[in-house]
Design an enzyme around this catalytic site. Structure first.
Site, mmCIF file in Angstrom:
data_model
loop_
_atom_site.group_PDB
_atom_site.id
_atom_site.type_symbol
_atom_site.label_atom_id
_atom_site.label_comp_id
_atom_site.label_asym_id
_atom_site.label_seq_id
_atom_site.Cartn_x
_atom_site.Cartn_y
_atom_site.Cartn_z
ATOM 1 N N HIS A 440 0.720 -1.244 0.174
ATOM 2 C CA HIS A 440 -0.060 0.026 0.121
ATOM 3 C C HIS A 440 0.886 1.340 0.089
ATOM 4 C CE1 HIS A 440 -3.923 1.577 0.131
ATOM 5 N NE2 HIS A 440 -4.530 0.724 0.674
ATOM 6 N N ASP A 444 -2.203 3.310 -4.274
ATOM 7 C CA ASP A 444 -3.600 3.331 -3.505
ATOM 8 C C ASP A 444 -4.650 2.085 -4.147
ATOM 9 O OD1 ASP A 444 -2.866 5.441 -2.068
ATOM 10 O OD2 ASP A 444 -3.528 6.759 -3.485
#
Length: 469
Positions: A440, A444
């Protein structure tokens, strides 16, 4: 003039600092040639054969099978004679695995040297080494003992022709013990089981893993019986018995990498079901047209490279020291392969430049080498993205751990017929679940979702790949 040269465990690359001796390929007194493999070792990356850079007579070996040696430790010593007629000194200088003359090694020959130290703990005396190699200098041709025909046993250990496995009481100290695999031999060694005292249950007395495990179970039962008190109101809790397996070699390296991945990478997973009917039809049409057969894994790999071209964020790594995301130019595609020695991830170099035929051939080559345990360290490192086809194990979905230091892994489940709404009607279609685990920090959810949706669209409509050809 004869001299004794020491050959040390070479640097096997990729930061490897030690290796375990699995099997010696030569004995003291053998004549070896330049770049002839002399020992098989296991590193944290793979099982490899180490070639000797000298030609001459082996005068000493250092380390028994199962011993771990650091890089730079002595492996063996070789008595090297005078230069030959072409002026060569009998040494290639090659000390890296996989580098050699390319010529096949000469057949092993035995000479009758004077007694020498068989080197588990020291260097042979100069006078003994000189006598051991003197036959090369004095006669010009090594003297051979009477020829002994040998036939391979089921465990790969050579045995005189016509010989039958000896019963445990008949085996001499030097006679090889017939064991089905090095893994069974290691299991016995690490648990203190003397293989010479076992009667194998396999063909011709071959010792199987079950034979060793039976001994371990019996030993554990005896230990529990001996430890149990005659009468105790409150016995102290005991640790559960069982077989202890050291975390080393490939298994240890995998454990270290996965633990680091869990510690450092904030991962997330998304998944989607896709109709793979058209992809299966496209593959069938390709293979019906003649030429090399195209594998399903190769088509999925081709889809991955096309998706990474659209979403390069997922073909990257994180540099923690500089706090930078490094987007990589080339796609070196790793793929998970299950072997008897554990899970390994071979790497297809420059996968983004390969078509389906080239990917099929390279995937097949690396898979065969992985199962044989002959992958070079370079074949197991440098990946930038991993494809995990866990559908071959009969499962639908998974949330895999990212192969550190990569940023993402695509998982593919089994392809099975399921009810599916196709063109407004309910039909039975070939459905697959696709999952993407991603770092992450590098992107995104929108980017990860876009990548996975593009992969699913290509699975459902393979013609979309025509835009990237």
């Amino acid at each position: 003039m004869t001299q004794v040269l020491e050959f040390k465990l070479p640097d096997l690359g990729e930061g490897l600092t030690e290796a375990e001796i699995v099997r010696w390929l030569v004995d003291v007194g053998d004549v070896v040639t330049v770049d002839q493999p002399v020992v098989e070792v296991e590193t944290a990356k793979a099982m490899v054969e180490v070639p000797c850079p000298y030609s001459g007579v082996v005068t000493a070996r250092f380390g028994e099978e199962g011993t771990e040696l650091p890089v730079g430790a002595p492996l063996l010593t070789v008595a090297v004679g005078e230069p030959d007629a072409d002026g060569e000194t009998g040494g290639s200088g090659n000390v890296l695995v996989g580098y050699g003359t390319g010529a096949p090694p000469a057949r092993r020959r035995r000479v009758r040297p004077a007694p020498v130290t068989s080197g588990a703990s020291g260097t042979p005396k100069a006078s003994e080494a000189s006598r051991a190699s003197g036959s090369l200098k004095d006669s010009g041709t090594p003297r051979k003992p009477a020829a002994r025909r040998r036939t391979p046993a089921a465990d790969g250990v050579p045995r005189p022709a016509g010989a039958r496995p000896a019963a445990p009481a008949e085996r001499s100290a030097e006679e090889p013990v017939p064991v089905i695999s090095p893994l069974v031999r290691r299991l016995a060694r690490e648990n203190g089981v003397d293989l010479r005292q076992l009667s194998g249950s396999g063909p011709d007395g071959l010792i199987l893993r079950a034979d060793v495990e039976d001994v371990l179970r019996a030993k554990a039962a005896r230990s529990r019986a001996a430890a149990a008190p005659a009468a105790s109101p409150a016995p102290a809790p005991q640790r559960a018995s069982g077989t202890r397996i050291p975390l080393k070699g490939v298994r240890g390296a995998t454990a270290d990498k996965l633990s680091r991945s869990r510690r450092e990478i904030p991962d997330a997973t998304c998944w989607v079901d896709a109709d793979a009917t058209e992809l299966m039809r496209a593959r069938a049409a390709m293979n019906a047209a003649g030429g090399p057969k195209i594998s399903l894994l190769a088509l999925l790999a081709r889809i991955c490279t096309a998706a990474l071209a659209r979403y390069p964020e997922l073909n990257s790594t994180v540099d923690l020291e500089s706090r930078e995301i490094v987007r990589l130019d080339a796609v070196h595609l790793g793929f998970a392969a299950q072997t008897e020695r554990g899970l390994v991830v071979p790497v297809v170099r420059d996968a983004h430049t390969r078509n389906a035929e080239s990917l099929t051939a390279e995937l097949a080559r690396l898979t065969e080498a992985a199962r044989a345990g002959t992958l070079a360290p370079a074949d197991l490192t440098g990946g930038t993205f991993t494809l995990n086809n866990y559908g071959v194990f009969g499962v639908d979905g998974s949330t895999p751990i990212i192969n550190h230091p990569e940023a993402a892994m695509l998982g593919v489940g089994r392809i099975v017929p399921k009810p599916w709404v196709h063109e407004g009607e309910l039909a039975v279609r070939q459905v697959v679940q696709l999952s993407l685990t991603f770092d992450h920090r590098v992107c995104d959810g929108g980017t990860a979702g876009g990548f996975l949706r593009y992969v699913a669209d290509c699975v459902e409509q393979p013609a979309m790949l025509l835009r990237t050809l």
